[in-house]
Write an enzyme that holds these catalytic residues in place. Structure first.
Site, PDB file in Angstrom:
ATOM      1  N   HIS A 312       2.321   0.713   3.889  1.00  0.00           N
ATOM      2  CA  HIS A 312       1.068   0.693   3.139  1.00  0.00           C
ATOM      3  C   HIS A 312       0.381   2.036   3.282  1.00  0.00           C
ATOM      4  CE1 HIS A 312      -2.754  -0.669   1.544  1.00  0.00           C
ATOM      5  NE2 HIS A 312      -2.077  -1.669   1.032  1.00  0.00           N
ATOM      6  N   ASP A 369       2.775  -8.562   0.551  1.00  0.00           N
ATOM      7  CA  ASP A 369       3.802  -9.059  -0.359  1.00  0.00           C
ATOM      8  C   ASP A 369       5.050  -9.574   0.340  1.00  0.00           C
ATOM      9  OD1 ASP A 369       2.465  -8.612  -2.766  1.00  0.00           O
ATOM     10  OD2 ASP A 369       2.816  -6.471  -2.583  1.00  0.00           O
TER      11      ASP A 369
HETATM   12  N1  CMC Z   1      10.968   1.635   3.233  1.00  0.00           N
HETATM   13  C1  CMC Z   1      11.484   2.773   3.777  1.00  0.00           C
HETATM   14  N2  CMC Z   1      10.755   3.880   4.031  1.00  0.00           N
HETATM   15  C2  CMC Z   1       9.454   3.836   3.721  1.00  0.00           C
HETATM   16  C3  CMC Z   1       8.848   2.698   3.149  1.00  0.00           C
HETATM   17  C4  CMC Z   1       9.656   1.572   2.906  1.00  0.00           C
HETATM   18  N3  CMC Z   1       9.112   0.449   2.357  1.00  0.00           N
HETATM   19  N4  CMC Z   1       7.535   2.935   2.935  1.00  0.00           N
HETATM   20  C5  CMC Z   1       7.326   4.193   3.350  1.00  0.00           C
HETATM   21  N5  CMC Z   1       8.482   4.738   3.839  1.00  0.00           N
HETATM   22  C6  CMC Z   1       8.638   6.065   4.452  1.00  0.00           C
HETATM   23  C7  CMC Z   1       8.659   7.165   3.405  1.00  0.00           C
HETATM   24  O1  CMC Z   1       9.978   7.456   2.982  1.00  0.00           O
HETATM   25  C8  CMC Z   1       8.041   8.309   4.173  1.00  0.00           C
HETATM   26  O2  CMC Z   1       9.013   8.829   5.054  1.00  0.00           O
HETATM   27  P1  CMC Z   1       9.018  10.396   5.433  1.00  0.00           P
HETATM   28  O3  CMC Z   1       7.718  10.652   6.120  1.00  0.00           O
HETATM   29  O4  CMC Z   1      10.205  10.565   6.311  1.00  0.00           O
HETATM   30  O5  CMC Z   1       9.134  11.138   4.125  1.00  0.00           O
HETATM   31  C9  CMC Z   1       6.974   7.630   5.033  1.00  0.00           C
HETATM   32  O6  CMC Z   1       7.467   6.294   5.242  1.00  0.00           O
HETATM   33  C10 CMC Z   1       5.594   7.560   4.390  1.00  0.00           C
HETATM   34  O7  CMC Z   1       5.747   6.921   3.122  1.00  0.00           O
HETATM   35  P2  CMC Z   1       4.976   7.363   1.805  1.00  0.00           P
HETATM   36  O8  CMC Z   1       5.776   6.966   0.623  1.00  0.00           O
HETATM   37  O9  CMC Z   1       4.563   8.814   1.903  1.00  0.00           O
HETATM   38  O10 CMC Z   1       3.669   6.474   1.937  1.00  0.00           O
HETATM   39  P3  CMC Z   1       2.688   6.098   0.773  1.00  0.00           P
HETATM   40  O11 CMC Z   1       1.386   5.845   1.404  1.00  0.00           O
HETATM   41  O12 CMC Z   1       2.725   7.104  -0.326  1.00  0.00           O
HETATM   42  O13 CMC Z   1       3.328   4.755   0.164  1.00  0.00           O
HETATM   43  C11 CMC Z   1       3.809   2.466  -0.247  1.00  0.00           C
HETATM   44  C12 CMC Z   1       2.886   3.476   0.474  1.00  0.00           C
HETATM   45  C13 CMC Z   1       3.217   1.067  -0.140  1.00  0.00           C
HETATM   46  C14 CMC Z   1       3.887   2.838  -1.746  1.00  0.00           C
HETATM   47  C15 CMC Z   1       5.214   2.540   0.395  1.00  0.00           C
HETATM   48  O14 CMC Z   1       5.127   2.180   1.761  1.00  0.00           O
HETATM   49  C16 CMC Z   1       6.225   1.646  -0.323  1.00  0.00           C
HETATM   50  O15 CMC Z   1       6.820   2.073  -1.323  1.00  0.00           O
HETATM   51  N6  CMC Z   1       6.437   0.379   0.165  1.00  0.00           N
HETATM   52  C17 CMC Z   1       7.340  -0.537  -0.481  1.00  0.00           C
HETATM   53  C18 CMC Z   1       6.641  -1.165  -1.680  1.00  0.00           C
HETATM   54  C19 CMC Z   1       5.595  -2.191  -1.274  1.00  0.00           C
HETATM   55  O16 CMC Z   1       5.837  -3.064  -0.451  1.00  0.00           O
HETATM   56  N7  CMC Z   1       4.411  -2.093  -1.928  1.00  0.00           N
HETATM   57  C20 CMC Z   1       3.326  -3.065  -1.729  1.00  0.00           C
HETATM   58  C21 CMC Z   1       2.129  -2.455  -1.077  1.00  0.00           C
HETATM   59  S1  CMC Z   1       0.957  -3.704  -0.530  1.00  0.00           S
HETATM   60  C22 CMC Z   1       0.419  -4.461  -1.952  1.00  0.00           C
HETATM   61  C23 CMC Z   1      -0.457  -3.586  -2.772  1.00  0.00           C
HETATM   62  O17 CMC Z   1      -1.515  -3.149  -2.299  1.00  0.00           O
HETATM   63  O18 CMC Z   1      -0.103  -3.355  -3.927  1.00  0.00           O
END
Ligand code: CMC
Length: 434
Positions: A312, A369
């Site tokens: 998140h 989720d």
């Molecule tokens: N699986 C594997 N790696 C992950 C994941 C994941 N689900 N989420 C984040 N990472 C890694 C990412 O690759 C990055 O690694 P590094 O620092 O080595 O490059 C690090 O963790 C930080 O991730 P980010 O993408 O920069 O973080 P963000 O804040 O931009 O993204 C997120 C947040 C929710 C989009 C992401 O965690 C994600 O895609 N999760 C899976 C989708 C999901 O479950 N979404 C629902 C969110 S809760 C409901 C809502 O509010 O909509």
């Protein structure tokens, strides 16, 4: 809304020019202070750069507060865990829209108002019939909600507080009816109408699952679980879809169009589409023996696979909504006598991921989720309806944030700037010379 206060000034020095800029630091009631950069461009000629708004506050808000490190989510100051345990969704809607919890009389009156707005203009049903039968219900939601402004002209004047409130009530009230009809249409069943004797959650279950041949018997435990899911999704401060609603609304667009924009944004798998993606992922993993292979895929930066329902932007500790849903999941499956191997698989995936250094170092925990899909599946919803339910529940949050924005005297049209990396001005080349 409590006014923000001036905390102190911060100085930004530019070694390139030797100039210094004084930037006010503002303080809200709780949470990080902000550096006010509104005058920075005018004074220095610099923009700030923050793709994805990772460090940028886009507005003042008094509705929802999240402390991601503490795993805390508060609506108007109340803990989500308390609201989920002691309130129904209508009370939470009232709280988000009006700023305080209703007393008994206010609750009854509000429930009455919402109940008596649940029916749709009969002609709206024609919209559904224009879609292909296999249309994704989110596609139907985007279209039908956007079309509401064509039917409810008398609540589209955003400068009239009365019309804004009527539009807010209409959106909260009609969303379950529209969501249920989207389900009915895609499953080829006849449309059902709302029943005023039922509660908000019961009515939605009735409209979704009853058929003319057989009345749907509402299991109180299922209705309560449904209501709880609605509460847990009601608002989440300035997330992608809420910011979309605010930006759409900042141009003066009508509320129905703004909520349709929010629904479109919510659809993506990184946001509200994650609940559908979690179930697809669990099906794909299939067996707990395959978990290590999929965890390796999730860690591989060359592989687009991510662990859906994990991570998140704000929570760097447990998502409090996931905690409530995890116990609700056990309760509902127990009540319904469902023994879903996917729940076992989800628990095992969570356990192994939380022991893995990659997920621990990045503070990736299950989010709202991760477990919601398993409950929704047990209740009988197809995966394509999961994000629709998120949209239904989040509508009140969007509407509350939209109202807050419209009444904010500092409100301006949302218009970010950019760091341009394309070509500078160049000579035009006639087509025969290109
Ligand atoms: N699986 C594997 N790696 C992950 C994941 C994941 N689900 N989420 C984040 N990472 C890694 C990412 O690759 C990055 O690694 P590094 O620092 O080595 O490059 C690090 O963790 C930080 O991730 P980010 O993408 O920069 O973080 P963000 O804040 O931009 O993204 C997120 C947040 C929710 C989009 C992401 O965690 C994600 O895609 N999760 C899976 C989708 C999901 O479950 N979404 C629902 C969110 S809760 C409901 C809502 O509010 O909509």
């Amino acid at each position: 809304m409590a006014e923000k206060t001036h905390s102190h000034d911060m100085t930004l020095s530019d070694p390139a020019t030797g100039k210094e800029y004084t930037l006010p630091v503002l303080e809200g009631s709780v949470g990080p202070k902000v550096i006010d950069i509104r005058k920075l461009y005018g004074q220095s000629g610099y923009f700030t750069y923050d793709p994805g708004f990772t460090s940028t506050a886009s507005c003042d808000s008094a509705i929802t507060y999240i402390d991601g490190d503490a795993g805390q989510l508060l609506h108007r100051g109340y803990r989500i865990e308390d609201l989920a345990e002691h309130c129904n969704y209508m009370e939470v809607c009232y709280l988000l829209l009006r700023g305080k919890l209703p007393n008994a009389a206010e609750k009854t009156e509000f429930e009455h108002t919402i109940t008596y707005h649940t029916m749709l203009h009969e002609q709206i049903l024609n919209f559904f019939r224009g879609f292909r039968r296999d249309a994704h219900p989110m596609a139907i939601m985007v279209g039908v909600i956007g079309a509401l402004s064509a039917f409810y002209h008398d609540s589209t004047d955003i400068n009239d507080p009365e019309q804004r409130m009527v539009a807010s009530h209409r959106l909260v009230a009609k969303m379950p009816t529209i969501a249920a009809l989207a389900f009915k249409y895609s499953s080829g069943q006849p449309f059902t109408y709302p029943q005023n004797k039922l509660s908000y959650a019961e009515n939605f279950l009735h409209m979704t699952f009853s058929v003319p041949a057989e009345e749907y018997e509402i299991n109180p435990a299922v209705a309560r679980a449904m209501d709880k899911i609605f509460i847990l999704h009601a608002d989440h401060e300035q997330n992608a879809s809420t910011s979309t609603v605010r930006i759409a609304g900042s141009s003066g667009a009508n509320p129905f169009a703004c909520i349709a924009a929010g629904i479109s944004c919510l659809w993506g798998p990184a946001h509200g589409g994650a609940n559908e993606a979690v179930l697809q992922m669990l099906y794909e993993i299939g067996h707990k023996d395959n978990i290590p292979k999929y965890l390796e895929k999730a860690k591989d930066k060359n592989d687009p696979f991510r662990l859906m329902g994990f991570g998140h932007r704000v929570y760097k500790n447990l998502d409090p909504r996931a905690g409530v849903l995890k116990s609700s999941c056990d309760e509902v499956l127990d009540q319904l006598g469902v023994n879903d191997p996917l729940l076992e698989l989800a628990r095992e995936l969570e356990r192994i991921a939380l022991e893995d250094d990659y997920f621990r170092e990045r503070k990736l925990f299950p989010n709202v989720d991760f477990y919601s899909g398993i409950i929704l599946k047990a209740i009988g919803f197809p995966t394509s309806m999961f994000t629709v339910l998120f949209a239904l529940a989040r509508t009140v949050g969007w509407v509350a944030q939209w109202n807050e924005m419209i009444t904010d005297p500092n409100q301006k049209i949302g218009r970010p700037r950019q760091l341009f990396t394309g070509s500078d001005e160049r000579a035009f080349i006639p087509i025969d010379k290109r």
